[in-house]
Design an enzyme around this catalytic site. Sequence first.
Site, PDB file in Angstrom:
ATOM      1  N   ASP A  86       0.863  -1.180   0.000  1.00  0.00           N
ATOM      2  CA  ASP A  86       0.000   0.000   0.000  1.00  0.00           C
ATOM      3  C   ASP A  86       0.898   1.226   0.000  1.00  0.00           C
ATOM      4  O   ASP A  86       2.101   1.138   0.220  1.00  0.00           O
ATOM      5  CB  ASP A  86      -0.922  -0.034   1.218  1.00  0.00           C
ATOM      6  N   ASP A 121      -2.831   7.526  -3.564  1.00  0.00           N
ATOM      7  CA  ASP A 121      -4.113   8.191  -3.805  1.00  0.00           C
ATOM      8  C   ASP A 121      -4.479   9.071  -2.618  1.00  0.00           C
ATOM      9  O   ASP A 121      -3.862   8.999  -1.554  1.00  0.00           O
ATOM     10  CB  ASP A 121      -5.212   7.153  -4.057  1.00  0.00           C
ATOM     11  N   CYS A 278     -15.548 -22.335  17.782  1.00  0.00           N
ATOM     12  CA  CYS A 278     -14.552 -22.490  16.724  1.00  0.00           C
ATOM     13  C   CYS A 278     -13.617 -23.619  17.119  1.00  0.00           C
ATOM     14  O   CYS A 278     -13.452 -23.912  18.312  1.00  0.00           O
ATOM     15  CB  CYS A 278     -13.790 -21.173  16.547  1.00  0.00           C
ATOM     16  N   CYS A 280     -10.345 -23.827  15.579  1.00  0.00           N
ATOM     17  CA  CYS A 280      -9.005 -23.506  15.085  1.00  0.00           C
ATOM     18  C   CYS A 280      -7.986 -23.895  16.161  1.00  0.00           C
ATOM     19  O   CYS A 280      -8.360 -24.198  17.299  1.00  0.00           O
ATOM     20  CB  CYS A 280      -8.909 -22.021  14.732  1.00  0.00           C
ATOM     21  N   CYS A 283      -8.544 -21.945  19.461  1.00  0.00           N
ATOM     22  CA  CYS A 283      -9.785 -22.247  20.178  1.00  0.00           C
ATOM     23  C   CYS A 283      -9.838 -23.695  20.647  1.00  0.00           C
ATOM     24  O   CYS A 283     -10.592 -24.027  21.568  1.00  0.00           O
ATOM     25  CB  CYS A 283     -10.985 -21.927  19.293  1.00  0.00           C
TER      26      CYS A 283
END
Length: 503
Positions: A86, A121, A278, A280, A283
């Site tokens: 960015d 930008d 969850c 994962c 978790c």
Amino acid sequence: MTVFEVKYEDLAGRIGTLRTRSGTLETPAFFPVINVLKKDEISIDEIRNIGFKNFITNSYILYKNNYIKDDIHKELRSEEMIIMTDSGAYQILEYGEIGITNLQIVNYQLKIKPDIGVILDLPTGNINDYDNAKKTVYETLKRAEEASEIIVKNQDNNIIWVYPIQGGRYLDLVKTSAEGLSKFEHIYNMAALGSPTVLLEKYMYDTVIDMIYTAKSNIKRGIPFHLFGGGLPHIIPFAVALGVDSFDSASYIIYARDNRYITRTRVYKLEDLEYFPCSCPICSKYTPKDLLEMNEKERTKALAIHNLYTILEEFKATKQAIKEGRLFEYLQEKAYSHPAVYSAFKRLMKYKDYLEKFDPRIRGDPKGLFLFDGNSLHRPEIIRHSRFLERYIQKKDKISIYCYDKAISDTAYDFKEKIREKIADRNESDVFIAVPFFGLIPLEISDSYPLSQFEIPNEIDEDVIDDMKTKIISFLRRNNYQKVELINCEKLGLHIDSISTSS
């Protein structure tokens, strides 16, 4: 050069491949924002281990700190990763002037050679003043023009350059900004919509849907499209349905610093959780209580890792829905997770003709439609069938309408086979099946997809029944049948009196 190819489509969304100098990336894809200077938070290795082969980092921060001096892949030891940089626009949004020019940041990106680069930008953000918003659009256009000469001279770098679209909530400005890309299509191989972050934080998802549609509908379909700051699972499939191909966000770490736990339907405060919904690695290993007892640094990292797993899971689910041709059904499922998400879904339905335009007519492995309620009336398949009925040419003076009843036959296919048995060789009328959602289905085409490959509820909502009646009445008014016969239509509340005004 061709950098993007589409493999599968559903609605206006697609699964595609983005070819970069470091490899190919399957889209829709998420670029986790990494601040490589903050090594105590989330590292590139951890991003890779979670399952990401790409990330985005801020070239302004790298430049300001003189952190990367040459090839970014080599210096970060990430030769196999796809890196997007960015430009510092977010810092402009947060802090105002940042003391660097557009050309400086473009030249710096040319030096460090990311796979995807962005010009500096001027973001619109949440500007409520139209004139100031307009200035951001025209300044960004000016900077795109300014950078184009340098980019053309250095095309051998094979960097994919992003054309940023600004305008914020002012859709006419978004349109102007998007249309500006036509002048630079040979220079900028990717487009991106800026300034949704503040709106997403305020749950203004419907406004973001408007912005995405306006931008997408004013650039060429084949250009890959990025959404800056779109990192919440709640909005991702809706943006994908309009044709967004990639996203980036630091939400996973920002939320983690604030003890916020992201799921695919909502965001929880860690203190409010008794259980983790969850499985994962985080978790599975810890409970909410365990995380609350950790020191802040450990807890933030653990939450950030979980949040990234959740975001990745959402992208996989969205791509699977596209692959199966079930994206519309997936959006319906997601819509009821939060009122703001439902608002996004309803706003998306405003653009149903756009979704239908790009939705494939034929799929390699078509799946039956699941039709639920009045929202299902906006499906591309239903819209196309309504248009077909408008073009139908009457053949006989008599019409026979058999109303579909799941009590008689479990499937639409069995039902129409029973009708064929009943009419046998009789040929005195045009025969139709009245079906909620579809309206009327001519018997002679009832074998075609999806007219006998659908599932509907046992109890049909009144608005769907009313829609069916309206479609039948409109059909009869457009034609000139001398006799109308209704068979087995009492359960649907359809009788001769209800349609007599149409004849």
